[in-house]
Design a protein around this motif. Sequence first.
Motif, short mmCIF file in Angstrom:
data_model
loop_
_atom_site.label_atom_id
_atom_site.label_comp_id
_atom_site.label_asym_id
_atom_site.label_seq_id
_atom_site.Cartn_x
_atom_site.Cartn_y
_atom_site.Cartn_z
N ARG A 268 -3.50 -19.83 -8.48
CA ARG A 268 -2.22 -19.71 -7.77
C ARG A 268 -1.21 -18.89 -8.58
O ARG A 268 -0.44 -18.12 -8.00
CB ARG A 268 -1.68 -21.10 -7.45
N GLN A 269 -1.21 -19.06 -9.89
CA GLN A 269 -0.35 -18.24 -10.74
C GLN A 269 -0.74 -16.77 -10.64
O GLN A 269 0.13 -15.88 -10.61
CB GLN A 269 -0.46 -18.71 -12.20
N TYR A 270 -2.04 -16.48 -10.56
CA TYR A 270 -2.50 -15.10 -10.42
C TYR A 270 -2.00 -14.50 -9.11
O TYR A 270 -1.52 -13.36 -9.08
CB TYR A 270 -4.03 -15.08 -10.47
N MET A 271 -2.08 -15.25 -8.03
CA MET A 271 -1.59 -14.75 -6.75
C MET A 271 -0.08 -14.58 -6.77
O MET A 271 0.47 -13.66 -6.16
CB MET A 271 -2.00 -15.72 -5.64
N ARG A 272 0.61 -15.46 -7.50
CA ARG A 272 2.06 -15.39 -7.55
C ARG A 272 2.54 -14.12 -8.25
O ARG A 272 3.55 -13.53 -7.87
CB ARG A 272 2.60 -16.64 -8.28
N VAL A 273 1.80 -13.68 -9.27
CA VAL A 273 2.20 -12.46 -9.98
C VAL A 273 2.15 -11.27 -9.04
O VAL A 273 3.06 -10.43 -9.02
CB VAL A 273 1.29 -12.25 -11.21
N GLY A 274 1.09 -11.15 -8.26
CA GLY A 274 1.00 -10.04 -7.31
C GLY A 274 2.10 -10.09 -6.27
O GLY A 274 2.68 -9.06 -5.91
N ALA A 275 2.39 -11.30 -5.76
CA ALA A 275 3.45 -11.42 -4.76
C ALA A 275 4.81 -11.09 -5.36
O ALA A 275 5.65 -10.43 -4.71
CB ALA A 275 3.45 -12.85 -4.20
N ASP A 276 5.05 -11.51 -6.60
CA ASP A 276 6.33 -11.19 -7.26
C ASP A 276 6.47 -9.68 -7.47
O ASP A 276 7.58 -9.12 -7.33
CB ASP A 276 6.42 -11.90 -8.61
N LEU A 277 5.38 -9.01 -7.80
CA LEU A 277 5.43 -7.56 -8.00
C LEU A 277 5.80 -6.84 -6.71
O LEU A 277 6.63 -5.93 -6.70
CB LEU A 277 4.07 -7.07 -8.52
N GLU A 278 5.22 -7.27 -5.61
CA GLU A 278 5.57 -6.65 -4.33
C GLU A 278 7.01 -6.97 -3.96
O GLU A 278 7.72 -6.10 -3.43
CB GLU A 278 4.62 -7.15 -3.25
N ARG A 279 7.45 -8.18 -4.23
CA ARG A 279 8.83 -8.56 -3.92
C ARG A 279 9.82 -7.72 -4.72
O ARG A 279 10.90 -7.38 -4.24
CB ARG A 279 9.00 -10.05 -4.20
N PHE A 280 9.46 -7.38 -5.95
CA PHE A 280 10.34 -6.56 -6.79
C PHE A 280 10.41 -5.12 -6.28
O PHE A 280 11.46 -4.47 -6.34
CB PHE A 280 9.84 -6.59 -8.24
N MET A 281 9.28 -4.60 -5.78
CA MET A 281 9.25 -3.20 -5.33
C MET A 281 9.96 -2.99 -4.00
O MET A 281 10.49 -1.91 -3.74
CB MET A 281 7.79 -2.74 -5.18
#
Length: 964
Positions: A268-281
């Motif tokens: 879940r932490q791994y998926m959260r990093v990808g989602a946070d990256l998209e949210r930042f972009m």
Amino acid sequence: MIQMVLRKMANNRWLQLCLLAGLVVTVALVSSIPVYTDAVLQRMLVKDLELLQTDDNVYPGSLWSRVYVRDEDDPAKAVRSIAAIDAYATEAGERLPVPVVHYVRERESVQFAAVPAAEGGADPTVDRFAKLGAIEGLETNAKLVDGRWPDPAAAANGVYEAVVFGNALNKLRMVLGNEFHMVLRNQPGPVTADGKPIVVKAVGVVEQASERDLFIYGGNTARYDNVFLLPFDTYVASFGGADQPLRPLTATWYYAVDHTELTLDNVRQYMRVGADLERFMTPLFETHAVNNAAGTTIVSYFDREEQLRKLLWALNVPVLIMLGVFLFMVSNLLVNRQKTEISVLRSRGASRLQIVLSYATEGVILGAVALAVGPPLALGLTTWLGASNGFLTFVQRAALDVRLDAEVYRYASYAVGASFLMTMIPAAIAARATIVERKREQSRASKRPLWQTIGLDLILIAVSLYVYSDFERQMSRAVSLGAAGQQVAVDPLLFFVPALFMAGFGLLLLRIYPWGIRLLYWSGRKWWPPSLFSILLDIGRGGARYHYLMIFLVLTVGIGMYSASAARTMNQNLEDSIRYAIGADLRLTTRWENNAPPPTMGGAPVPQAASADEAPPIVQYIEPPFAPYESLPGVESVAKVFVKKDAFMESQTTNGAVQLYGIETDRFGRTAWFRNGLLQHHFNEYLNLIAETPSAVLVSRTLAEQRSVGVGDTLSVRWGSREPALFTVYGVVDYFPSFSPLPEKDAPVMTDGTPVAPMMIVGNLSYIQNRIALEPYEVWMKLEPDASRQEVFDAIRERGLPIMNANDTRERLLRMKNDPYQLSINGVMTLGFLISVLISFIGFLLYWILSMQGRAMQFGLFRAIGMSFRSLLGLLAVEQLLTTAAALVFGIGTGVLACRLFVPLFRLAFEPSAQVPPFRVLIEAADMIGLGALVCVMILAGFAALGWIVSRIQMHQALKLGED
């Protein structure tokens, strides 16, 4: 009090050991649920990611993101945003919970025209369009195959040295050392920096370090075929600013991580990093993309995780109910044996609280031992369950990743607490009675059991039948709507509700059974010997003391039968579906030489007609040698099978699209797999029917019913522009290997609203080839039982046989058996069956041994009035037959009835609208024989133990005990 409790436990050590055994098994089973769930889910996660890589050729540990700079975007803002993402992506990489193999940044410019900078270099008449780009870390992660690496200092002189991938030399029509001016669209001349034209020069050719290297995203270097790759620092310094002459087009950030380190704890932490990256972009660039290669797989995994947790609990609920009944029965036996002692203590001033606390102290001691032993035992159970390959079948498989953690001990504590309460109920009830009430209770006839008074049996049956009818409605609706699932997902109630039904039906039998005994007593009351009167009267009047044993045996044996049937039914129907769909052990599609024109850009060859009125030219094929397939190692038989999905049939009254099968009947009958019982006669009889007549065919039942075709009719069959051939119908079949007669979801409907089902014709291959055309057929193989697939495929490669595709039944079966749902069902239901057998045996022996010890005075009186030891043993044998044997027969009958009612509902998990061959319920004779053997062993062991106990009873001691 503690001293008294310890002495009491020592005096009842065998009973305490049995109670402790039940507690340990209960705690171990409950503890194994989180251990097994986490282990199976971890394996499911690993398997899902492995299948993503093998089936889709995608590396699961890829996390890729890119932003696109549009023409209307402010260059200064774009550069600042890219720098911000650079900083955030670096920090995000540190938050990834798995090792990062590669972290790569890429840049690419807009496309420009590459114009030769000097005469005598590259051909100036060739139009070249290329980009400038950079990949961070390329120098240390790629292999230089020609030339040299760029010199960053050359940029100061206006010449940007670069490397390219090999295909770029061909695509850009150049050689190493050619120099090009960058010319942008809508600009009159070359791009300039400080008034000097920007010149790019390719000085080296690179390639991936290896095919398995993860540095290049997706391993695809084709996208760099028109890119000059500069050193990353040079590119950023020269073209990374807002005022630089070459505006950036894309910026990319790519992580390659070690996906094998993904676990339940960090996914879940791994998926959260990808989602946070998209949210930042998102607020920085309107056009951006983030691709987590394993994202879709992991999201579906989360859904399956929730379903699997529910399923495992539901699988264990019947066994937990059975263990609860066992604990209650043993506790009740223990308390009943001590009721006189409890009543004496009450009469001498002990309070109810003190008596309950003494039993609570006993329960705490046993619970502490169970809490210490149960969780480690759960690890062993989980490891053992992980080796299940079917019901009561085990193989050498990689061990499950199991561990003890706080959650396991939390579950163990819940089990100990629930078991403690279960064992305290009889003690709390018994603590209410004084010595006077105890004597009054002994002198009066047994009261009617509470469950009979409230009608618990009828309530349980009503609830289970209501849920059953609801499942029936769901299944009918699923079939009518053509619903189909993508995987086996069993409703947990299909395991819980049958346990309620078996409990209710067992109690109903116990309500009725005494009336049957009364009838037996009444019918032979003039002839029964006196020794049988006490047994028949006791059971006929209700036999309260037998109720716990009988309902316990009914429930355990019934659950064992249901577990065996449900697991075997699910396994066998899945296996039948796979074998039927493929049709043989191995199904090969071969490549035939032909005169078809080369493929177009779309990929498929399109024969062109000479004019609009002419048909496309007919493709001629050359049949490859067939004999090499027959001599492959491990091959038992081989068959040619021609399958034409788009054939066309005409008769005197109708026509329609059909699937045409061409076979060699003898070879096909020895090679194909077909389940017995699907047709009115044996499958080979239908093949023999068309073997003697070349034009004879079999047609599917769907063709016969939808097109009114019958035996004796003549059909004309063709495909494409081929000449038709005439066939005569010799038989009608419902099923045929690999043919599904069920309508597809988007099938057209007939005038009456019924969907059009697929239709099939089966004929002789030689007749089809001679009368219509010779076209590619498939090669079906039946392999020897112990044949190695690897040897077969190695031999195919060595002989250079032209194989385009292979369908392997064994590989599909292995994938099915390794599915987490199948692992869970097979493992847990095997465990439930074995625990049922074990607990039945322990409970049986325990009950009868304690019963005999409590009836010592009765047996002493029988001996005192002249009954022989042999007659006494006969009395015990009859008692066992009327109670134990009857309960086991009731249990088997209840289990079989539950199987007939509820196991067919498992069709809901097998796409009820697309189940071919039809779903069937399996009740294996081996399971019946096993339970029958258990009955015999239990009765013989119990009879031997009881005989030994009775033989040791001294008549004078028994009578003295009665006086006391």
